[in-house]
Design a protein around this motif. Structure first.
Motif, PDB file in Angstrom:
ATOM      1  N   ILE A 280       0.857  -1.179   0.000  1.00  0.00           N
ATOM      2  CA  ILE A 280       0.000   0.000   0.000  1.00  0.00           C
ATOM      3  C   ILE A 280       0.896   1.233   0.000  1.00  0.00           C
ATOM      4  N   ARG A 281       0.485   2.265  -0.722  1.00  0.00           N
ATOM      5  CA  ARG A 281       1.303   3.471  -0.862  1.00  0.00           C
ATOM      6  C   ARG A 281       0.437   4.708  -0.645  1.00  0.00           C
ATOM      7  N   LEU A 282       0.956   5.641   0.166  1.00  0.00           N
ATOM      8  CA  LEU A 282       0.292   6.908   0.435  1.00  0.00           C
ATOM      9  C   LEU A 282       1.198   8.034  -0.047  1.00  0.00           C
TER      10      LEU A 282
ATOM     11  N   GLU B  96       5.194   3.910   2.091  1.00  0.00           N
ATOM     12  CA  GLU B  96       4.748   2.667   1.458  1.00  0.00           C
ATOM     13  C   GLU B  96       5.279   1.464   2.211  1.00  0.00           C
ATOM     14  N   SER B  97       4.519   0.362   2.121  1.00  0.00           N
ATOM     15  CA  SER B  97       4.903  -0.859   2.811  1.00  0.00           C
ATOM     16  C   SER B  97       4.507  -2.054   1.947  1.00  0.00           C
TER      17      SER B  97
ATOM     18  N   SER C 239       9.700   8.744   2.378  1.00  0.00           N
ATOM     19  CA  SER C 239      10.554   9.738   1.725  1.00  0.00           C
ATOM     20  C   SER C 239       9.886  11.101   1.776  1.00  0.00           C
ATOM     21  N   LEU C 240      10.716  12.144   1.768  1.00  0.00           N
ATOM     22  CA  LEU C 240      10.229  13.517   1.819  1.00  0.00           C
ATOM     23  C   LEU C 240      11.023  14.366   0.838  1.00  0.00           C
ATOM     24  N   GLU C 241      10.310  15.094  -0.015  1.00  0.00           N
ATOM     25  CA  GLU C 241      10.926  16.022  -0.956  1.00  0.00           C
ATOM     26  C   GLU C 241      10.571  17.452  -0.553  1.00  0.00           C
ATOM     27  N   THR C 242      11.577  18.335  -0.566  1.00  0.00           N
ATOM     28  CA  THR C 242      11.375  19.731  -0.199  1.00  0.00           C
ATOM     29  C   THR C 242      12.053  20.633  -1.219  1.00  0.00           C
TER      30      THR C 242
END
Length: 299
Positions: A228-230, A246-247, A276-279
């Protein structure tokens, strides 16, 4: 003309778990404005990835080199693109080209469907998670030939392909080698700033054929994953740009002729999750965790 030099992504690669790699992608683009035109197509990738971690998991090594794909592309209609040329790759520290071979591809695209015959949109373009398909294949195995079918719908995105790695020959003592895979992403929720989806991925590695005269058995290795992915996004002027969580549950199975026992484990499983985080301005950070029990993959 498409021209790409890659260094930043490779340095980020040592800390990544799994994320989209647009710098590694090399997709065949069809545009109506290109109809009845002949174009020069150039793709260049300079890469450096240092894996000298002194880890007990594998021997340290460094991937350092350059690759170039140069060809001519003709678009007879807005639904078709034909391209052919030469692909070359050189590993630093060697005196000769690592790879020098021709390539050819035909892509048909209409609405959400596309079919590619010949040189595929492979490697990182498949967007498989690392336990199934290592992103380093963009550097170590950048060339895929075969047949590929893709869809890009509102609620379903798919990629399925057959990569004919090696053809058997009755005069040579080799087996045929084939990779086949699929990536399905079903969207349960799709709003402007948030998406929830169920990804299902699988790949099969096969060695066999009926012409080879050697004693190697016919065998296949299959790896599958479902999860599942958010995805959460912010406005363009926001410091935060995108967050992904995601997992996956993973499975491995090996099949071979009964009289042979080639693998230590005939099957296994695993668990993989990452965030993950994009900025702004283009920063990216990711953390992931993988646990495997008798889990083996060939790709």
């Amino acid at each position: 003309i498409a021209f790409l030099i890659l260094f930043p992504t490779m340095f980020l690669g040592s800390v990544r778990a799994q994320f989209q790699t647009p710098y590694l992608s090399n997709q065949i683009v069809l545009q109506e404005a290109d109809t009845n035109t002949l174009q020069l197509s150039v793709y260049m990738n300079n890469y450096l990835k240092n894996n000298e971690y002194f880890s007990p998991m594998f021997f340290g090594y460094t991937l350092f080199g350059t690759m170039m794909r140069t060809g001519l592309a003709y678009t007879p209609s807005k639904f078709m693109r034909i391209e052919g040329g030469v692909f070359m790759q050189n590993e630093m520290g060697t005196d000769q080209l690592s790879v020098a071979r021709p390539f050819f591809s035909v892509k048909l695209q209409k609405k959400i469907h596309s079919v590619i015959f010949g040189n595929l949109e492979g490697a990182s373009n498949h967007n498989l998670i690392d336990p199934l398909f290592d992103q380093e294949r963009s550097m170590t195995h950048p060339f895929e030939n075969g047949l590929q079918y893709k869809t890009n719908g509102k609620w379903l995105v798919t990629d399925s392909w057959i990569d004919w790695v090696k053809q058997e020959n009755e005069k040579l003592n080799i087996q045929e080698e084939i990779n086949a895979g699929v990536n399905l992403q079903f969207y349960l929720l799709k709003k402007e700033n948030i998406k929830l989806s169920i990804p299902i991925q699988g790949i099969v590695w096969h060695l066999g054929g009926q012409l080879n005269q050697n004693l190697y058995p016919v065998e296949s290795i299959g790896n599958g994953a479902a999860g599942i992915r958010l995805e959460k996004t912010w406005q363009e002027n926001s410091f935060l740009q995108k967050f992904t969580l995601e997992s996956f549950a993973l499975n491995y199975i090996h099949s071979a002729q009964k009289e042979y026992e080639l693998r230590r484990y005939p099957n296994g499983n695993g668990y993989y999750t990452n965030a993950s985080l994009e900025t702004k301005p283009g920063f990216f950070v990711a953390a992931g965790y993988f646990f495997g029990h008798h889990y083996i993959t060939e790709t």
